[in-house]
Motif scaffolding. Structure first.
Motif, short mmCIF file in Angstrom:
data_model
loop_
_atom_site.label_atom_id
_atom_site.label_comp_id
_atom_site.label_asym_id
_atom_site.label_seq_id
_atom_site.Cartn_x
_atom_site.Cartn_y
_atom_site.Cartn_z
N GLU A 6 0.83 -1.20 0.00
CA GLU A 6 0.00 0.00 0.00
C GLU A 6 0.87 1.25 0.00
O GLU A 6 0.52 2.26 -0.63
N GLU A 7 2.00 1.22 0.71
CA GLU A 7 2.92 2.35 0.69
C GLU A 7 3.52 2.53 -0.70
O GLU A 7 3.75 3.65 -1.17
N ALA A 8 3.77 1.40 -1.39
CA ALA A 8 4.29 1.47 -2.76
C ALA A 8 3.27 2.10 -3.70
O ALA A 8 3.62 2.90 -4.57
N PHE A 9 1.99 1.77 -3.53
CA PHE A 9 0.95 2.41 -4.34
C PHE A 9 0.87 3.89 -4.04
O PHE A 9 0.60 4.70 -4.93
N GLY A 10 1.07 4.25 -2.78
CA GLY A 10 1.07 5.67 -2.43
C GLY A 10 2.18 6.43 -3.12
O GLY A 10 2.00 7.59 -3.51
N ALA A 11 3.33 5.78 -3.29
CA ALA A 11 4.46 6.44 -3.95
C ALA A 11 4.30 6.44 -5.46
O ALA A 11 4.60 7.44 -6.13
N ALA A 12 3.84 5.32 -6.03
CA ALA A 12 3.70 5.23 -7.49
C ALA A 12 2.45 5.93 -8.00
O ALA A 12 2.40 6.37 -9.15
N GLU A 14 -2.05 6.01 -6.83
CA GLU A 14 -3.17 5.08 -6.65
C GLU A 14 -4.09 5.02 -7.87
O GLU A 14 -4.69 3.98 -8.14
N PHE A 15 -4.19 6.13 -8.59
CA PHE A 15 -5.04 6.12 -9.78
C PHE A 15 -4.56 7.20 -10.75
O PHE A 15 -5.28 8.13 -11.11
N GLY A 17 -2.42 8.46 -14.44
CA GLY A 17 -2.74 8.35 -15.85
C GLY A 17 -2.55 6.96 -16.41
O GLY A 17 -3.38 6.45 -17.17
N GLY A 18 -1.46 6.29 -16.03
CA GLY A 18 -1.22 4.93 -16.50
C GLY A 18 -2.26 3.95 -16.00
O GLY A 18 -2.72 3.07 -16.74
N GLN A 19 -2.66 4.10 -14.74
CA GLN A 19 -3.68 3.21 -14.17
C GLN A 19 -5.04 3.48 -14.79
O GLN A 19 -5.85 2.56 -14.94
N ARG A 20 -5.31 4.73 -15.14
CA ARG A 20 -6.57 5.05 -15.81
C ARG A 20 -6.65 4.36 -17.16
O ARG A 20 -7.72 3.88 -17.56
N ARG A 21 -5.54 4.32 -17.88
CA ARG A 21 -5.54 3.66 -19.20
C ARG A 21 -5.75 2.15 -19.04
O ARG A 21 -6.49 1.53 -19.83
N LEU A 22 -5.10 1.54 -18.04
CA LEU A 22 -5.29 0.11 -17.79
C LEU A 22 -6.74 -0.19 -17.41
O LEU A 22 -7.34 -1.16 -17.88
N THR A 23 -7.30 0.66 -16.54
CA THR A 23 -8.68 0.47 -16.11
C THR A 23 -9.65 0.64 -17.27
O THR A 23 -10.58 -0.15 -17.44
N ALA A 24 -9.43 1.69 -18.09
CA ALA A 24 -10.32 1.93 -19.23
C ALA A 24 -10.32 0.75 -20.19
O ALA A 24 -11.36 0.36 -20.72
N PHE A 25 -9.15 0.16 -20.41
CA PHE A 25 -9.05 -0.97 -21.33
C PHE A 25 -9.88 -2.15 -20.81
O PHE A 25 -10.67 -2.74 -21.56
N ASN A 216 2.37 6.86 -14.77
CA ASN A 216 1.69 7.98 -14.13
C ASN A 216 2.48 9.28 -14.25
O ASN A 216 2.09 10.30 -13.66
N GLY A 217 3.61 9.22 -14.97
CA GLY A 217 4.39 10.44 -15.18
C GLY A 217 5.35 10.77 -14.07
O GLY A 217 5.80 11.92 -13.95
N LYS A 218 5.70 9.80 -13.24
CA LYS A 218 6.61 10.04 -12.13
C LYS A 218 8.01 9.53 -12.46
O LYS A 218 8.20 8.74 -13.39
N GLU A 219 8.96 10.03 -11.68
CA GLU A 219 10.33 9.58 -11.85
C GLU A 219 10.47 8.14 -11.33
O GLU A 219 9.63 7.65 -10.58
#
Length: 495
Positions: A6-12, A14-15, A17-25, A216-219
């Protein structure tokens, strides 16, 4: 320092741009799934008079396949991974869909419908879980509601498609073609990071979390996951479907959830059967029955985040139960077309909302290592509710109001039975069976857990019954058990 998932999701994210594309698909896949058996098949093979039963038989084989797929694909994805089982199911779904469209005779058509049911039912469950496990826990209610909302919209889309393409073979080919596109694009999907983490594959889970962060556009993250609690014992075999029976917390939780899923299906189809036939265009009616469910999903998304999963599902089930009960009190000549239909459709919206919540709620109540297995078993009980629902109207021979009483009390009993489950709002997700030993994962009201004894030994339960604050809940569940026996007795008398 090592971090939890859960901490990893907080850093990467939770929702992001990349996750939105996966969810939309994966959500759009609900629209791209092929529809059920064609209604035009009798014209192709002249299934009339003595052969007319074969029309219903093809549909029954499809739903029988759904039941088998629900119970088999879940454990497979828990052991082999979400992505390979999902892609395999989608591949065979497309393959048998084309076999259906090109079937030279009824025998090939019926067998292909059976196999389509198996792979379609299993693949749909795995894709739902995969959608949930790509995002952070706080967005599970949104992605789960969005998946079910898209399915309801898909009913209207296929009604329009059926209106435009009348020949059933052409309709099957056209509706199956999007599956090929989804299949090819599915190879680009990553494996579920939650499943990898629950299996002790922390390095691969870290890679997926890095992929999500970059999407998600993060480093690039400096991420190190700590070992999952369920992977410390290497000499033990991985959890299987039998753990749903062996583990006491999962055992009672599964019994309660199976009954709730069963009632959701029973009341959903029961309200549909008792709403009466709408006049007008067939395709428009099918579209309306899909679109009437759409308002249920914004209601779910609002209330389950404000009041929690448990209370919201209980209220929706109770409202659906009351919708059935109130319909039988309407005067025969009062609002002959408008009032009964509106009340029945309102009840259908309520039970659709409960159906939506139970998908999300169930996925949160099971640990990652058994999430698909739990969903599969519960979905299997749901199919039994759909199978029994058409037989309930035959109980009108006892009294015209009996079918509505059955649906009403079933909804009420399932609603109150929800109180036996723990709340999952703002609670962490269990990754392993060992996590369930923590008090925050246990059944919320432990002193009520013995109510499940009534489903195993009703006579002994009634003898030991302690009347007090639990008496009303006990009474409803005893009545629900008697209703189940009445339905089964009706089924056997018909057959």
């Amino acid at each position: 320092m090592a971090a939890g998932l859960e901490e990893a999701f907080g850093a990467a994210g939770e929702f992001g741009g990349g996750q939105r594309r996966l969810t939309a698909f994966l959500v759009l896949l609900q629209v791209g799934e092929p529809p059920g058996a064609s209604r035009s098949s009798p014209r192709s093979w002249y299934l009339i008079e003595q052969e007319a039963y074969k029309v219903s038989l093809a549909s029954s084989l499809f739903f029988a396949g759904l039941l088998i797929g629900n119970i088999t694909f879940g454990p497979l994805s828990d052991k082999l991974g979400r992505k390979p089982v999902y892609i395999s199911g989608l591949f065979f779904d497309v393959l048998f869909g084309y076999v259906t469209a090109l079937a030279p005779n009824y025998g090939v058509f019926a067998v292909s419908r059976f196999f389509v049911g198996i792979v379609n039912g299993g693949m749909a469950l795995v894709s739902f879980v995969l959608t949930q496990e790509y995002v952070g826990k706080s967005f599970w209610s949104f992605t789960g509601s969005l998946t079910n909302l898209t399915f309801a919209v898909g009913i209207a889309v296929y009604a329009l498609l059926g209106y435009c393409v009348r020949e059933w073979r052409h309709l099957a080919l056209v509706s199956n073609t999007p599956g090929v596109i989804f299949l090819l694009l599915s190879f680009m999907l990553p494996e579920s990071p939650r499943w990898l983490y629950s299996q002790g594959k922390t390095a691969e889970a870290e890679d997926v979390m890095q992929y999500i962060a970059l999407g998600n556009g993060k480093e690039r993250l400096n991420l190190k996951l700590k070992p999952s609690a369920g992977t410390s014992r290497k000499d033990e075999s991985p959890p299987g479907i039998l753990n749903l029976v062996k583990h006491p917390v999962l055992r009672w939780r599964t019994i309660v959830l199976m009954y709730i899923w069963y009632v959701c299906s029973l009341v959903y189809y029961g309200l549909t059967l008792n709403a009466g036939e709408l006049g007008g265009n067939l395709y428009l009616n099918v579209a309306l029955y899909g679109l009437v469910e759409v308002p249920a999903f914004p209601l779910c998304m609002f209330f389950i985040e404000k009041s929690g999963r448990r209370k919201t599902m209980m209220c929706f089930l109770i409202f659906a139960g009351f919708a059935c009960m109130f319909t039988m009190f309407l005067p025969k000549n009062s609002g002959k077309y408008v009032v009964p239909t509106l009340l029945a459709l309102c009840g259908k919206m309520m039970v659709s909302a409960a159906f939506n919540i139970v998908y999300i709620y169930t996925s949160e109540l099971y640990p990652t290592v058994l999430r698909n297995a739990g969903l599969g078993v519960c979905s299997m009980s749901c199919r039994f509710g759909g199978i029994l629902a058409p037989f309930v109207p035959s109980m009108k021979s006892l009294s015209p109001s009996v079918p509505l009483v059955v649906f009403g009390i079933s909804g009420l009993s399932a609603g109150f039975l929800t109180l036996l489950l723990p709340e999952t709002l703002n609670k962490p997700i269990a990754e392993s069976i060992e996590d369930l030993q923590s008090p925050k994962y246990r059944v919320l009201i432990n002193e009520k857990a013995d109510l499940c004894l009534l489903y195993l030994n009703p006579r002994q339960y009634c003898i030991q019954l302690k009347w007090g604050k639990n008496s009303f809940l006990c009474f409803l569940n005893v009545i629900s058990l008697l209703i189940f026996f009445l339905i089964m007795d009706s089924v056997f008398h018909i057959s």
